[in-house]
Motif scaffolding. Structure first.
Motif, PDB file in Angstrom:
ATOM      1  N   PHE A   1       0.982  -1.203   0.002  1.00 39.80           N
ATOM      2  CA  PHE A   1       0.197   0.054  -0.089  1.00 39.80           C
ATOM      3  C   PHE A   1       0.919   1.205   0.163  1.00 39.80           C
ATOM      4  O   PHE A   1       1.572   1.399   1.117  1.00 39.80           O
TER       5      PHE A   1
ATOM      6  N   TYR B   1       2.205   6.438  -7.639  1.00 40.17           N
ATOM      7  CA  TYR B   1       0.922   5.884  -7.501  1.00 40.17           C
ATOM      8  C   TYR B   1      -0.384   7.120  -7.173  1.00 40.17           C
ATOM      9  O   TYR B   1      -1.497   6.456  -7.368  1.00 40.17           O
TER      10      TYR B   1
ATOM     11  N   THR C   1      -3.939   9.964  -2.408  1.00 36.37           N
ATOM     12  CA  THR C   1      -5.302   9.074  -1.721  1.00 36.37           C
ATOM     13  C   THR C   1      -6.391   8.882  -2.560  1.00 36.37           C
ATOM     14  O   THR C   1      -6.967   7.863  -2.927  1.00 36.37           O
TER      15      THR C   1
ATOM     16  N   LEU D   1      -5.877   6.132  -5.091  1.00 36.17           N
ATOM     17  CA  LEU D   1      -5.751   4.951  -4.451  1.00 36.17           C
ATOM     18  C   LEU D   1      -6.727   4.313  -3.860  1.00 36.17           C
ATOM     19  O   LEU D   1      -6.946   3.210  -3.538  1.00 36.17           O
TER      20      LEU D   1
ATOM     21  N   LEU E   1      -9.290   0.106  -1.064  1.00 34.21           N
ATOM     22  CA  LEU E   1      -8.240   0.744  -1.501  1.00 34.21           C
ATOM     23  C   LEU E   1      -7.428  -0.020  -2.508  1.00 34.21           C
ATOM     24  O   LEU E   1      -7.630  -1.385  -2.379  1.00 34.21           O
ATOM     25  N   LYS E   2      -6.572   0.300  -3.232  1.00 34.51           N
ATOM     26  CA  LYS E   2      -5.890  -0.334  -4.275  1.00 34.51           C
ATOM     27  C   LYS E   2      -4.475  -0.894  -3.480  1.00 34.51           C
ATOM     28  O   LYS E   2      -4.031  -0.143  -2.761  1.00 34.51           O
TER      29      LYS E   2
END
Length: 464
Positions: free
Chosen positions: A123, A151, A154, A157, A205-206
């Motif tokens: 994460f 990435y 938030t 994600l 979440l991813k």
């Protein structure tokens, strides 16, 4: 009494609750509350909201209280109920086939990172306060951090949310879908709203594969223009494997050496003005990462895009280099309060902004010291200004309004934003009216009115 019956007497504190809840991290804002409550479930949060609606009591949600804009600090009226979600800290599910995790808002970010790692996943949200900040706060401010370059924030994600509305209803939007075009995107409305539109209680979440190798280097540049040019070269050479590109000025490194004399001391005698911490996450192998590093950095030297480089040869050396970046906030705190500006700009305008704004500050506030660092890879600068040597912090901070107005005007003039990752909260609320168009402000007010018609969710924050 009604709150005690709902949550249990042990989970309701009166207005004499510890001052840690009633002030922001830097003790700039102070408030009072009618009660501090600790619900244990989404259903309890919903019931709590319904009670507060009945009594017209405002609600303020607070996570780890690590924010910098006063968004989680109640006002001074003493009418608010302060909601702490620390009992709602469970990781409900990790789905490694779908690469998702569903977690409650009170979970500390580092605990989420650790749980993902134990499941063989990453994460990637990474912040200096990750040992104490909570997921709910990260979602409320759309937190950024050092991994945004690869990435995203938030918001990028997050796949789904669970939210308690201002009426005390529960919206279960915990869908682990990467494609869902079925109507308005409510999820993105709540993320970054700083608790003013609803209470986020959980999120899906991813997750990502754990990198097989990480490579870290501290790079030295003769100018900020050279650093920006190198970043373009690194993006082309590393592609998606480029994880972080953290900028630090020579003044920042000098402050770190002064405040942490037993810490890392790289480039102590270097003449360069700018430095950057680069991290590469490789999904192939350590050998592949080393070869990529050698090729990209070697080519940069040939093209005069790089003045010097210190490459970590072990995990311990990599951790030592990252310690520099992670200690920046504490180094500033030890020296004394300064004026902080969390801004973002198009990367192509950053060198121009720093050059022009540094000169303007010296013209209007002679002797001030710029402590500029930040996430150059995503255009986010922490453009902080310390007092001139020999001047008291109090005298320096008396110029806060005028100096910050100058910084923000130049930010706007170059197509930037007054808030990159810290939010608006109380501190920048009035400033928002100066940088948003009347149309934008009116649309924001309509959204607030539609979702929180009584104005009970975190009043006095975000909207002027």
């Amino acid at each position: 009494m009604q709150l005690q019956q709902l949550l249990g007497a042990a989970h309701v504190q009166d207005s004499t609750a510890g001052s840690a809840f009633l002030s922001d991290r830097h003790h700039v804002y102070h408030g009072q509350v009618a009660a501090v409550v600790h619900p244990a479930s989404t259903e309890e949060v919903a019931a709590l909201v319904r009670v507060c609606v009945h009594h017209r009591a405002p609600l303020v949600v607070q996570g780890g209280n690590t924010g910098l804009m006063g968004a989680a600090t109640p006002d001074a009226t003493g009418n608010s109920v302060l909601v702490l979600l620390d009992r709602m800290n469970r990781i409900r599910q990790i789905d490694t086939d779908n690469d998702t995790v569903t977690v409650e808002a009170g979970c500390i970010l580092q605990n989420l990172q650790d749980a993902a790692r134990e499941a063989g996943r990453l994460f990637p949200l990474s912040l200096g306060a990750q040992g104490s900040c909570t997921l709910g706060g990260n979602l409320g401010t759309n937190a950024g951090g050092s991994g945004v370059l690869r990435y995203g924030n938030t918001r990028e994600l997050t796949l789904g949310l669970e939210v308690v509305t201002a009426d005390g209803d529960i919206w279960n939007g915990l869908r682990g879908l990467r494609k869902d075009n079925s109507g308005y995107d409510l999820r993105d409305l709540f993320i970054g709203s700083e608790g003013t539109l609803g209470i986020i209680t959980a999120a899906t979440l991813k997750l990502f594969p754990l990198p097989k190798a990480r490579s870290t280097a501290l790079l030295a540049f003769d100018s900020l223009e050279q650093a920006v040019a190198f970043l373009s070269h690194a993006r082309a050479g590393f592609g998606a494997e480029l994880t972080a590109f953290e900028l630090m000025s020579a003044a920042c490194l000098a402050l770190l050496r002064q405040q942490f004399p037993d810490g890392p001391q790289p480039f102590a005698q270097a003449p360069q003005a700018w430095f950057a911490l680069l991290e590469l996450s490789d999904n192939h192998s350590a050998e592949h990462a080393r070869q990529s590093f050698e090729w990209v950095l070697g080519k940069a030297f040939e093209l005069n895009l790089l003045a010097d480089a210190l490459i970590a040869e072990s995990l311990a050396q990599s951790a030592a280099l990252w310690q520099l970046r992670e200690n920046m906030s504490e180094a500033q705190a030890r020296e004394g309060r300064n004026m902080k500006h969390d801004i973002s700009l198009p990367i192509s305008r950053i060198a121009e902004f720093v050059r022009e704004t540094d000169a303007l500050l010296q013209a209007h506030f002679p002797g001030v010291r710029n402590l500029t660092f930040g996430h150059l890879g995503d255009g986010n600068l922490h453009y902080n200004v310390a007092a001139p040597l020999g001047q008291s912090v109090e005298t320096h901070m008396a110029h806060y309004a005028a100096l910050s107005a100058l910084v923000h005007r130049n930010t706007q003039a170059l197509g930037g934003s007054i808030s990159a990752e810290h939010g608006i909260g109380q501190r920048k609320r009035e400033l928002l009216a100066e940088v948003k168009s009347p149309v934008e402000l009116e649309l924001m007010r309509r959204i607030k009115q539609a979702l929180d018609p009584r104005g009970l969710l975190n009043p006095g924050k975000v909207l002027p």
